[in-house]
Design an enzyme around this catalytic site. Structure first.
Site, PDB file in Angstrom:
ATOM      1  CG  ASN A   7      -1.840   1.129   1.310  1.00  0.00           C
ATOM      2  OD1 ASN A   7      -1.449   2.260   1.065  1.00  0.00           O
ATOM      3  ND2 ASN A   7      -3.084   0.872   1.641  1.00  0.00           N
ATOM      4  CG  HIS A  10       1.471   5.361   4.733  1.00  0.00           C
ATOM      5  ND1 HIS A  10       0.714   6.044   5.647  1.00  0.00           N
ATOM      6  CD2 HIS A  10       1.078   4.074   4.813  1.00  0.00           C
ATOM      7  CE1 HIS A  10      -0.080   5.204   6.276  1.00  0.00           C
ATOM      8  NE2 HIS A  10       0.110   4.006   5.772  1.00  0.00           N
ATOM      9  CG  HIS A  43      -8.355   4.049   1.003  1.00  0.00           C
ATOM     10  ND1 HIS A  43      -8.534   3.937   2.358  1.00  0.00           N
ATOM     11  CD2 HIS A  43      -9.577   4.386   0.507  1.00  0.00           C
ATOM     12  CE1 HIS A  43      -9.789   4.188   2.678  1.00  0.00           C
ATOM     13  NE2 HIS A  43     -10.445   4.473   1.562  1.00  0.00           N
ATOM     14  NE  ARG A  45      -9.407   8.312   4.242  1.00  0.00           N
ATOM     15  CZ  ARG A  45      -9.580   7.428   5.220  1.00  0.00           C
ATOM     16  NH1 ARG A  45      -8.788   6.409   5.342  1.00  0.00           N
ATOM     17  NH2 ARG A  45     -10.558   7.571   6.099  1.00  0.00           N
ATOM     18  NE  ARG A  49      -7.659  11.312   5.410  1.00  0.00           N
ATOM     19  CZ  ARG A  49      -8.101  10.714   6.519  1.00  0.00           C
ATOM     20  NH1 ARG A  49      -7.274   9.991   7.229  1.00  0.00           N
ATOM     21  NH2 ARG A  49      -9.336  10.850   6.918  1.00  0.00           N
ATOM     22  CD  GLU A  70      -7.265  -0.335   0.872  1.00  0.00           C
ATOM     23  OE1 GLU A  70      -7.535   0.653   1.574  1.00  0.00           O
ATOM     24  OE2 GLU A  70      -6.370  -1.129   1.144  1.00  0.00           O
ATOM     25  CB  THR A 101      -9.292   1.588   7.036  1.00  0.00           C
ATOM     26  OG1 THR A 101      -8.858   2.293   5.882  1.00  0.00           O
ATOM     27  CG2 THR A 101     -10.645   0.985   6.792  1.00  0.00           C
ATOM     28  CD  GLU A 151      -7.013  -6.277   2.885  1.00  0.00           C
ATOM     29  OE1 GLU A 151      -7.296  -5.946   1.707  1.00  0.00           O
ATOM     30  OE2 GLU A 151      -6.197  -5.656   3.588  1.00  0.00           O
ATOM     31  CG  HIS A 191      -5.423  -2.038   9.445  1.00  0.00           C
ATOM     32  ND1 HIS A 191      -5.774  -1.026   8.584  1.00  0.00           N
ATOM     33  CD2 HIS A 191      -5.219  -1.450  10.635  1.00  0.00           C
ATOM     34  CE1 HIS A 191      -5.818   0.110   9.233  1.00  0.00           C
ATOM     35  NE2 HIS A 191      -5.467  -0.116  10.481  1.00  0.00           N
TER      36      HIS A 191
HETATM   37  N1  PXP Z   1      -5.642  -3.248   3.830  1.00  0.00           N
HETATM   38  C1  PXP Z   1      -6.621  -2.320   3.905  1.00  0.00           C
HETATM   39  C2  PXP Z   1      -7.977  -2.673   3.406  1.00  0.00           C
HETATM   40  C3  PXP Z   1      -6.364  -1.024   4.410  1.00  0.00           C
HETATM   41  O1  PXP Z   1      -7.350  -0.109   4.465  1.00  0.00           O
HETATM   42  C4  PXP Z   1      -5.055  -0.718   4.834  1.00  0.00           C
HETATM   43  C5  PXP Z   1      -4.754   0.640   5.363  1.00  0.00           C
HETATM   44  O2  PXP Z   1      -4.932   1.603   4.390  1.00  0.00           O
HETATM   45  C6  PXP Z   1      -4.065  -1.710   4.722  1.00  0.00           C
HETATM   46  C7  PXP Z   1      -4.390  -2.975   4.241  1.00  0.00           C
HETATM   47  C8  PXP Z   1      -2.645  -1.452   5.109  1.00  0.00           C
HETATM   48  O3  PXP Z   1      -2.548  -1.192   6.470  1.00  0.00           O
HETATM   49  P1  PXP Z   1      -1.175  -0.697   7.075  1.00  0.00           P
HETATM   50  O4  PXP Z   1      -0.847   0.617   6.434  1.00  0.00           O
HETATM   51  O5  PXP Z   1      -1.454  -0.601   8.533  1.00  0.00           O
HETATM   52  O6  PXP Z   1      -0.150  -1.749   6.726  1.00  0.00           O
END
Ligand code: PXP
Length: 237
Positions: A7, A10, A43, A45, A49, A70, A101, A151, A191
């Protein structure tokens, strides 16, 4: 061997902090793929953001593995997905005030609404994953609305403070994974996963993919910092 989806939200968060162009999530996507990741996760949003619509359109062009988009379970967001046609869509709950999330999608309590979005995406041939708590009722509801994947939200496992608590959360995830697999859905998890806590989850054979963001980007900042400073030092001296 499970797949890794990275992901890169960030990276976009850091860019948005200055409202400029750096660091570019597109460059990150290329490096993530070169390093061997099996897919990219972003994602989009509602408040934009981090990832922007332009990022999404360009990522769809350049990602050579799989792009998992996402989105909140809203028709307006599903329409964006239909125009972009990512390889997958993951439906997530979304609240404007949240930092990230928090919690899984309430599928059991709003089956009709979720079903409508799943059908919309399926009509365009886009497989759908639902981000849910490792709760058997949510798994059954996900199956009822014909989700292709679930997931499993690993946040409670990741946040467990005591080993007894972690053991219990691990068991809950393992049971949810078993049921999802049994009814024919693919099982992903994500997550809050880190270099420390992911290892144990790899023992659950039904989980075919881990989606990880924050920990990888956080580590990249640290392991890359030394080189970045050395290069700048060379330039100024
Ligand atoms: N999976 C989903 C569905 C998420 O919403 C997120 C966070 O955006 C992640 C995985 C990744 O989570 P993390 O950034 O805590 O590794």
């Amino acid at each position: 061997m499970a797949r890794l989806g990275v992901n890169i939200d960030h990276v976009a968060t850091l860019r948005q902090a200055r409202g400029g162009k750096e660091p570019d999530p597109l460059s990150a996507a290329v490096l993530v793929e070169l390093a061997g990741a099996d897919g990219l996760v972003v994602h989009l949003r509602e408040d934009r953001r981090h990832i922007q619509d332009r990022d999404l359109a360009l990522l769809r062009e350049i990602v050579q593995t799989k792009l998992d988009l996402e989105i909140g379970a809203e028709e307006s967001m599903a329409k964006i997905a239909l125009s972009i046609k990512p390889h997958f869509v993951t439906l997530v709950p979304e609240r404007r005030q949240e930092l990230t999330t928090e919690g899984g999608l309430e599928v059991a309590g709003q089956q009709e609404r979720i079903q409508r979005i799943v059908d919309l995406l399926h009509d365009s041939g886009i497989p759908v994953s639902l981000f849910v708590e490792p709760d058997l009722n949510q798994i059954k509801a996900a199956h009822k609305v014909s989700a292709d994947f679930v997931e499993l939200h690993t946040g409670r496992y990741a946040n467990a403070r005591r080993s007894k608590e972690e053991d219990a959360e691990f068991e809950t995830i393992a049971q949810a994974a078993k049921l999802a697999y049994k009814v024919g859905m693919g099982v992903n998890a994500g997550h809050g996963l880190t270099y420390r806590n992911v290892r144990r989850l790899t023992k659950i054979p039904e989980i075919v993919e881990f989606n990880i963001g924050h920990s990888i980007i956080a580590r990249a900042v640290l392991v890359g910092l030394e080189r970045a400073v050395r290069e700048m030092k060379q330039l100024v001296s």
